[in-house]
Design a protein around this motif. Sequence first.
Motif, PDB file in Angstrom:
ATOM      1  N   THR A  81     -30.844  34.341 146.595  1.00 35.55           N
ATOM      2  CA  THR A  81     -31.609  33.538 145.650  1.00 35.55           C
ATOM      3  C   THR A  81     -31.094  32.103 145.637  1.00 35.55           C
ATOM      4  O   THR A  81     -31.875  31.140 145.623  1.00 35.55           O
ATOM      5  N   ARG A  82     -29.784  31.945 145.690  1.00 37.75           N
ATOM      6  CA  ARG A  82     -29.211  30.596 145.709  1.00 37.75           C
ATOM      7  C   ARG A  82     -29.625  29.847 146.967  1.00 37.75           C
ATOM      8  O   ARG A  82     -29.840  28.628 146.938  1.00 37.75           O
ATOM      9  N   LEU A  83     -29.771  30.580 148.091  1.00 35.04           N
ATOM     10  CA  LEU A  83     -30.152  29.946 149.350  1.00 35.04           C
ATOM     11  C   LEU A  83     -31.670  29.901 149.536  1.00 35.04           C
ATOM     12  O   LEU A  83     -32.149  29.455 150.574  1.00 35.04           O
ATOM     13  N   ASP A  84     -32.429  30.380 148.530  1.00 36.37           N
ATOM     14  CA  ASP A  84     -33.889  30.335 148.583  1.00 36.37           C
ATOM     15  C   ASP A  84     -34.440  31.123 149.759  1.00 36.37           C
ATOM     16  O   ASP A  84     -35.351  30.681 150.454  1.00 36.37           O
ATOM     17  N   VAL A  85     -33.905  32.308 149.997  1.00 35.21           N
ATOM     18  CA  VAL A  85     -34.415  33.164 151.071  1.00 35.21           C
ATOM     19  C   VAL A  85     -34.637  34.594 150.580  1.00 35.21           C
ATOM     20  O   VAL A  85     -34.544  35.539 151.338  1.00 35.21           O
ATOM     21  N   ALA A  86     -34.964  34.729 149.299  1.00 30.91           N
ATOM     22  CA  ALA A  86     -35.136  36.067 148.742  1.00 30.91           C
ATOM     23  C   ALA A  86     -36.426  36.728 149.201  1.00 30.91           C
ATOM     24  O   ALA A  86     -36.606  37.923 149.050  1.00 30.91           O
ATOM     25  N   GLY A  87     -37.337  35.944 149.781  1.00 35.72           N
ATOM     26  CA  GLY A  87     -38.582  36.540 150.289  1.00 35.72           C
ATOM     27  C   GLY A  87     -39.772  36.185 149.439  1.00 35.72           C
ATOM     28  O   GLY A  87     -39.865  36.587 148.288  1.00 35.72           O
ATOM     29  N   SER A  88     -40.701  35.383 149.949  1.00 35.73           N
ATOM     30  CA  SER A  88     -41.901  35.027 149.217  1.00 35.73           C
ATOM     31  C   SER A  88     -42.992  34.715 150.224  1.00 35.73           C
ATOM     32  O   SER A  88     -42.752  34.626 151.421  1.00 35.73           O
ATOM     33  N   GLY A  89     -44.222  34.544 149.715  1.00 37.49           N
ATOM     34  CA  GLY A  89     -45.337  34.217 150.590  1.00 37.49           C
ATOM     35  C   GLY A  89     -46.112  35.452 150.986  1.00 37.49           C
ATOM     36  O   GLY A  89     -45.770  36.578 150.623  1.00 37.49           O
ATOM     37  N   PRO A  90     -47.198  35.270 151.741  1.00 36.40           N
ATOM     38  CA  PRO A  90     -48.081  36.394 152.083  1.00 36.40           C
ATOM     39  C   PRO A  90     -47.418  37.486 152.905  1.00 36.40           C
ATOM     40  O   PRO A  90     -47.712  38.664 152.738  1.00 36.40           O
ATOM     41  N   VAL A  91     -46.521  37.123 153.823  1.00 32.47           N
ATOM     42  CA  VAL A  91     -45.847  38.141 154.632  1.00 32.47           C
ATOM     43  C   VAL A  91     -44.982  39.031 153.752  1.00 32.47           C
ATOM     44  O   VAL A  91     -44.993  40.264 153.866  1.00 32.47           O
ATOM     45  N   ALA A  92     -44.232  38.396 152.847  1.00 34.66           N
ATOM     46  CA  ALA A  92     -43.374  39.169 151.946  1.00 34.66           C
ATOM     47  C   ALA A  92     -44.206  40.042 151.015  1.00 34.66           C
ATOM     48  O   ALA A  92     -43.871  41.201 150.758  1.00 34.66           O
ATOM     49  N   GLU A  93     -45.310  39.499 150.500  1.00 33.96           N
ATOM     50  CA  GLU A  93     -46.164  40.265 149.598  1.00 33.96           C
ATOM     51  C   GLU A  93     -46.763  41.473 150.307  1.00 33.96           C
ATOM     52  O   GLU A  93     -46.845  42.568 149.738  1.00 33.96           O
ATOM     53  N   ALA A  94     -47.190  41.288 151.551  1.00 36.72           N
ATOM     54  CA  ALA A  94     -47.741  42.404 152.319  1.00 36.72           C
ATOM     55  C   ALA A  94     -46.689  43.477 152.547  1.00 36.72           C
ATOM     56  O   ALA A  94     -46.964  44.670 152.445  1.00 36.72           O
TER      57      ALA A  94
ATOM     58  N   ASP B 254     -33.019  47.803 152.373  1.00 35.83           N
ATOM     59  CA  ASP B 254     -33.357  47.562 153.772  1.00 35.83           C
ATOM     60  C   ASP B 254     -34.569  46.632 153.884  1.00 35.83           C
ATOM     61  O   ASP B 254     -34.610  45.743 154.736  1.00 35.83           O
ATOM     62  N   LEU B 255     -35.549  46.815 153.013  1.00 34.94           N
ATOM     63  CA  LEU B 255     -36.717  45.931 153.001  1.00 34.94           C
ATOM     64  C   LEU B 255     -36.313  44.505 152.654  1.00 34.94           C
ATOM     65  O   LEU B 255     -36.777  43.546 153.277  1.00 34.94           O
ATOM     66  N   MET B 256     -35.435  44.373 151.682  1.00 39.44           N
ATOM     67  CA  MET B 256     -34.975  43.052 151.266  1.00 39.44           C
ATOM     68  C   MET B 256     -34.299  42.321 152.429  1.00 39.44           C
ATOM     69  O   MET B 256     -34.543  41.131 152.674  1.00 39.44           O
ATOM     70  N   VAL B 257     -33.468  43.028 153.175  1.00 41.86           N
ATOM     71  CA  VAL B 257     -32.790  42.430 154.328  1.00 41.86           C
ATOM     72  C   VAL B 257     -33.812  42.029 155.393  1.00 41.86           C
ATOM     73  O   VAL B 257     -33.745  40.931 155.958  1.00 41.86           O
ATOM     74  N   SER B 258     -34.786  42.917 155.657  1.00 41.24           N
ATOM     75  CA  SER B 258     -35.802  42.616 156.662  1.00 41.24           C
ATOM     76  C   SER B 258     -36.607  41.386 156.288  1.00 41.24           C
ATOM     77  O   SER B 258     -36.886  40.521 157.134  1.00 41.24           O
ATOM     78  N   LEU B 259     -36.990  41.277 155.019  1.00 42.43           N
ATOM     79  CA  LEU B 259     -37.771  40.119 154.571  1.00 42.43           C
ATOM     80  C   LEU B 259     -36.965  38.833 154.724  1.00 42.43           C
ATOM     81  O   LEU B 259     -37.485  37.801 155.143  1.00 42.43           O
TER      82      LEU B 259
END
Length: 251
Positions: free
Chosen positions: A151-164, A199-204
């Motif tokens: 979260t601090r590095l702003d890579v927690a996962g967002s956008g259409p790919v993450a939502e899908a 595992d999903l969080m890491v992949s995203l």
Amino acid sequence: MAAWGNALLAGLVSPDEAVLSIVGEDAVHRVEGLPGETGPVGLTLALGRLRVLGVTGLRVALPAPGHPLGLSGPPEFNARALEAEEAVVAVGAALGLVPEVSEVGPAGDVHVSVTWHVLPVREAPPADVPSLGEAERELAEALREATEVLTRLDVAGSGPVAEAALSAYRARAEAGRDALAPGYPPRAVRVLALAQRVDLMVSLAYENGHGGAVAASEIAARAEALRPVERVARRALVAAYNSAVEARERG
């Protein structure tokens, strides 16, 4: 393979139910190299033959470079399992099964077939497999730490790919509540679900590029945060799938 194979070996499901659950939407599963057979055989025959050979349970191995998780050797089997990044190890007979997945057909009409290669294994304790309790504690701690860093590095996962991906995960979690098959304790189901979430969080985080981590030091920090989390998730997956065997051995 391990979950429904264990349910079959424990007498909790029929051979037909086990095979249908293992194959799922794949076209076919075959087993090659089984002692006493001269060529590939079907899954029903293979599971019956494994029982005759003295197999009482099946364990999962999910090795990665530098981390032979669930393996016990010899080198030939370890190398094949590492290449596939997964394997099943029999309990009660010195045998292991490594899947080879093949896909044929055009996009939208792909047919998947799996050949399980049977190889000798060393009868020894598998490497680095935690108990369910250890796995659950490790997951909770790793998830907290990784969430803070990502979260601090702003890579927690967002956008259409993450939502899908999240939508697919929720659908899979809803439809796959029985993925562990009969005979598994409720704690194993809970650990499996949390491990899949991690595992999903890491992949995203990997798939979404660098996100806000544009500096080399921040990219390195993200990789450093993800590496132990990914390892913890794999350890937890193995602990969940192997818990039925562990419970029978204890009791």
